[in-house]
Design an enzyme around this catalytic site. Sequence first.
Site, short mmCIF file in Angstrom:
data_model
loop_
_atom_site.label_atom_id
_atom_site.label_comp_id
_atom_site.label_asym_id
_atom_site.label_seq_id
_atom_site.Cartn_x
_atom_site.Cartn_y
_atom_site.Cartn_z
N THR A 98 -8.88 -0.58 -12.70
CA THR A 98 -8.94 -1.24 -14.01
C THR A 98 -10.23 -0.91 -14.75
O THR A 98 -10.21 -0.51 -15.92
CB THR A 98 -8.80 -2.77 -13.84
OG1 THR A 98 -7.43 -3.06 -13.57
CG2 THR A 98 -9.22 -3.52 -15.10
N THR A 132 -21.97 -6.02 -18.43
CA THR A 132 -22.73 -7.00 -17.65
C THR A 132 -24.16 -6.54 -17.41
O THR A 132 -24.44 -5.33 -17.44
CB THR A 132 -22.02 -7.19 -16.29
OG1 THR A 132 -22.86 -7.93 -15.41
CG2 THR A 132 -21.69 -5.87 -15.61
N ASP A 133 -25.03 -7.49 -17.11
CA ASP A 133 -26.41 -7.13 -16.76
C ASP A 133 -26.49 -6.49 -15.37
O ASP A 133 -27.50 -5.87 -15.03
CB ASP A 133 -27.34 -8.36 -16.84
CG ASP A 133 -26.93 -9.52 -15.94
OD1 ASP A 133 -25.93 -9.42 -15.20
OD2 ASP A 133 -27.64 -10.55 -15.96
N LYS A 162 -18.32 -1.08 -13.53
CA LYS A 162 -18.66 -1.46 -14.91
C LYS A 162 -19.60 -0.42 -15.52
O LYS A 162 -19.47 -0.07 -16.69
CB LYS A 162 -19.32 -2.85 -14.94
CG LYS A 162 -18.40 -4.02 -14.65
CD LYS A 162 -17.29 -4.21 -15.66
CE LYS A 162 -17.78 -4.70 -16.99
NZ LYS A 162 -16.64 -5.02 -17.91
N ARG A 222 -30.32 -15.88 -11.07
CA ARG A 222 -29.42 -15.42 -12.12
C ARG A 222 -29.88 -16.04 -13.43
O ARG A 222 -30.57 -17.06 -13.44
CB ARG A 222 -27.96 -15.83 -11.82
CG ARG A 222 -27.38 -15.22 -10.52
CD ARG A 222 -27.20 -13.73 -10.66
NE ARG A 222 -26.62 -13.07 -9.49
CZ ARG A 222 -27.32 -12.47 -8.53
NH1 ARG A 222 -28.64 -12.49 -8.55
NH2 ARG A 222 -26.70 -11.84 -7.54
N GLY A 289 -25.59 -6.33 0.34
CA GLY A 289 -26.19 -5.67 -0.83
C GLY A 289 -26.55 -6.63 -1.95
O GLY A 289 -26.69 -6.22 -3.11
P1 NAD Z 1 -12.04 -12.84 -15.42
O1 NAD Z 1 -11.88 -12.20 -14.10
O2 NAD Z 1 -12.06 -14.31 -15.53
O3 NAD Z 1 -10.90 -12.33 -16.43
C1 NAD Z 1 -10.49 -11.00 -16.49
C2 NAD Z 1 -9.17 -10.95 -17.24
O4 NAD Z 1 -8.76 -9.57 -17.33
C3 NAD Z 1 -8.03 -11.70 -16.54
O5 NAD Z 1 -7.32 -12.48 -17.46
C4 NAD Z 1 -7.15 -10.59 -15.98
O6 NAD Z 1 -5.78 -10.94 -15.90
C5 NAD Z 1 -7.39 -9.48 -16.99
N1 NAD Z 1 -7.15 -8.14 -16.44
C6 NAD Z 1 -7.58 -7.64 -15.25
N2 NAD Z 1 -7.16 -6.37 -15.10
C7 NAD Z 1 -6.48 -6.05 -16.22
C8 NAD Z 1 -5.82 -4.89 -16.68
N3 NAD Z 1 -5.77 -3.78 -15.92
N4 NAD Z 1 -5.22 -4.90 -17.89
C9 NAD Z 1 -5.25 -6.02 -18.66
N5 NAD Z 1 -5.85 -7.16 -18.27
C10 NAD Z 1 -6.46 -7.18 -17.08
O7 NAD Z 1 -13.37 -12.19 -16.01
P2 NAD Z 1 -14.47 -12.85 -16.99
O8 NAD Z 1 -15.49 -13.53 -16.17
O9 NAD Z 1 -13.79 -13.56 -18.09
O10 NAD Z 1 -15.14 -11.51 -17.54
C11 NAD Z 1 -14.61 -10.85 -18.69
C12 NAD Z 1 -15.43 -9.61 -18.96
O11 NAD Z 1 -16.79 -9.97 -19.16
C13 NAD Z 1 -15.42 -8.60 -17.80
O12 NAD Z 1 -15.40 -7.32 -18.36
C14 NAD Z 1 -16.73 -8.85 -17.08
O13 NAD Z 1 -17.19 -7.69 -16.45
C15 NAD Z 1 -17.63 -9.25 -18.26
N6 NAD Z 1 -18.75 -10.14 -17.92
C16 NAD Z 1 -18.54 -11.29 -17.22
C17 NAD Z 1 -19.63 -12.15 -16.98
C18 NAD Z 1 -19.44 -13.44 -16.23
O14 NAD Z 1 -20.45 -14.07 -15.88
N7 NAD Z 1 -18.23 -13.91 -15.96
C19 NAD Z 1 -20.90 -11.80 -17.43
C20 NAD Z 1 -21.07 -10.60 -18.13
C21 NAD Z 1 -19.99 -9.78 -18.40
O1 DAU Z 2 -24.52 -11.14 -14.13
C1 DAU Z 2 -23.26 -11.10 -14.71
C2 DAU Z 2 -22.21 -11.17 -13.63
O2 DAU Z 2 -22.21 -12.51 -13.14
C3 DAU Z 2 -20.81 -10.78 -14.11
O3 DAU Z 2 -20.83 -9.43 -14.48
C4 DAU Z 2 -19.78 -11.00 -13.00
O4 DAU Z 2 -18.48 -10.73 -13.50
C5 DAU Z 2 -19.86 -12.43 -12.54
O5 DAU Z 2 -18.97 -12.64 -11.47
C6 DAU Z 2 -21.28 -12.80 -12.13
O6 DAU Z 2 -21.65 -12.11 -10.91
P1 DAU Z 2 -22.50 -12.84 -9.76
O7 DAU Z 2 -22.28 -12.14 -8.50
O8 DAU Z 2 -23.91 -13.07 -10.21
O9 DAU Z 2 -21.76 -14.28 -9.82
P2 DAU Z 2 -21.21 -15.26 -8.68
O10 DAU Z 2 -20.83 -16.52 -9.35
O11 DAU Z 2 -20.26 -14.60 -7.77
O12 DAU Z 2 -22.55 -15.55 -7.85
C7 DAU Z 2 -23.71 -16.09 -8.45
C8 DAU Z 2 -24.79 -16.17 -7.40
O13 DAU Z 2 -24.43 -17.18 -6.44
C9 DAU Z 2 -24.97 -14.90 -6.59
O14 DAU Z 2 -26.34 -14.72 -6.27
C10 DAU Z 2 -24.16 -15.14 -5.32
C11 DAU Z 2 -24.30 -16.65 -5.13
N1 DAU Z 2 -23.15 -17.31 -4.47
C12 DAU Z 2 -21.91 -17.09 -4.99
C13 DAU Z 2 -20.80 -17.68 -4.42
C14 DAU Z 2 -19.43 -17.43 -4.99
C15 DAU Z 2 -23.34 -18.16 -3.41
O15 DAU Z 2 -24.48 -18.37 -2.95
N2 DAU Z 2 -22.24 -18.76 -2.84
C16 DAU Z 2 -20.98 -18.54 -3.29
O16 DAU Z 2 -20.01 -19.09 -2.71
#
Ligand code: NAD
Ligand code: DAU
Length: 352
Positions: A98, A132-133, A162, A222, A289
């Site tokens: 994707t 993303t960062d 990404k 974060r 990692g």
């Molecule tokens: P999410 O996983 O909640 O949602 C992703 C959505 O994309 C879902 O609805 C899924 O069904 C859809 N999807 C997946 N594969 C697909 C495909 N091949 N075609 C069409 N749709 C598809 O993700 P999110 O947290 O909402 O993140 C959205 C975007 O923002 C991503 O690109 C992610 O990398 C970026 N982002 C997320 C965060 C964060 O903290 N969540 C931070 C920075 C950037």
């Molecule tokens: O920085 C932006 C990114 O933030 C986005 O690009 C990603 O899509 C999003 O998933 C998020 O990534 P992280 O890995 O930072 O998020 P997550 O919520 O998975 O984890 C946040 C922090 O918490 C990370 O240091 C791992 C830790 N963690 C996470 C989970 C799920 C725990 O300690 N325990 C847990 O169960």
Amino acid sequence: MILVTGGAGFIGSNFVLDWLAQSDEKIVNLDKLTYAGNLQNLSSLTGDSRHYFVQGDIGDIQLVPQLLKQHQPRAIINLAAESHVDRSIHGPEDFIQTNILGTFRLLEAVRTYWNELETQEKQNFRFLHVSTDEVYGSLTLNEPAFTEEHPYQPNSPYSASKASSDHLVRAYHHTYKLPVLTTNCSNNYGPFQFPEKLIPLMIVNALTGKSLPVYGDGQQIRDWLYVTDHCSAIRRVLEAGIPGETYNIGGWNEKPNIDIVKMICDLLGETYPNSTFQNLITYVQDRPGHDRRYAIDAKKIERELNWRPAETFATGIRKTIQWYLNNQQWINNVQTGSYREWIEKNYTGIAQ
Ligand code: NAD
Ligand code: DAU
């Protein structure tokens, strides 16, 4: 109208709701509905002709050109992705499909569509890629925050995929002059976030008396941004960003994970004063990692586009917890099937 991809996910559904709360410009929402896509997030739009949902893949080389031809969007906001780091460690394949191949195919379809537009529409068109960062890698405690000039050093299959997509988007501007914008945002939190990510997982587990799994020593940092601030930043970049430029988006909110978890426990304690949520905190094996620290320098978007986040962490986390407390049915609905299997696979050996 605009085409949003991934608009049934966490940020995507917030973006769609936010957009239609401020504008009558229509949205075509293309989403594959993976485990992370949830149309229930958009139930308030049922019967609203401004929202047109299509279930499909950004990499579908028949569907995407047909949608572009039919709806003639003036912009694409590309949010569709596999987004969870831990899932990318267990199985990177979907991330490659994707985030890399899907983005490439989407870019190809958009390039063909854009090339056929009239001069004025061609000039005004935008492809906004949401990244993303994490592509910048990991910082030590004292290093300055990531600027847009920071080299790409992705460490997980997720961030590498990404980063690849960001490079493709950049190349389509450089080579074909496609008017692209890229945003690199820090960690989002808020309503509709799937409870596999730190904040919703901790809230949901605490509410059901399950352990709160903190990876490693819990001192990873974060930079947290309330999701509607991310949405307003995307809107601002779309409106005023310069094609070919990238914009960092962040909340100026660096916090160690353990502080977040303890804060959630304390805030839940205001609603349930007799509970001892902190006793549920369990230190577990670290993520392989695991990036130590992310921090976004968001001065460029503030200086050039006059954008700043509206929420502080103190206000955003209260709103988020309240949303989960008010939406127990939403939680119940996502805690089925693949979600449960995922929990078992990722947290083997921990009482749930
Ligand atoms: P999410 O996983 O909640 O949602 C992703 C959505 O994309 C879902 O609805 C899924 O069904 C859809 N999807 C997946 N594969 C697909 C495909 N091949 N075609 C069409 N749709 C598809 O993700 P999110 O947290 O909402 O993140 C959205 C975007 O923002 C991503 O690109 C992610 O990398 C970026 N982002 C997320 C965060 C964060 O903290 N969540 C931070 C920075 C950037
Ligand atoms: O920085 C932006 C990114 O933030 C986005 O690009 C990603 O899509 C999003 O998933 C998020 O990534 P992280 O890995 O930072 O998020 P997550 O919520 O998975 O984890 C946040 C922090 O918490 C990370 O240091 C791992 C830790 N963690 C996470 C989970 C799920 C725990 O300690 N325990 C847990 O169960």
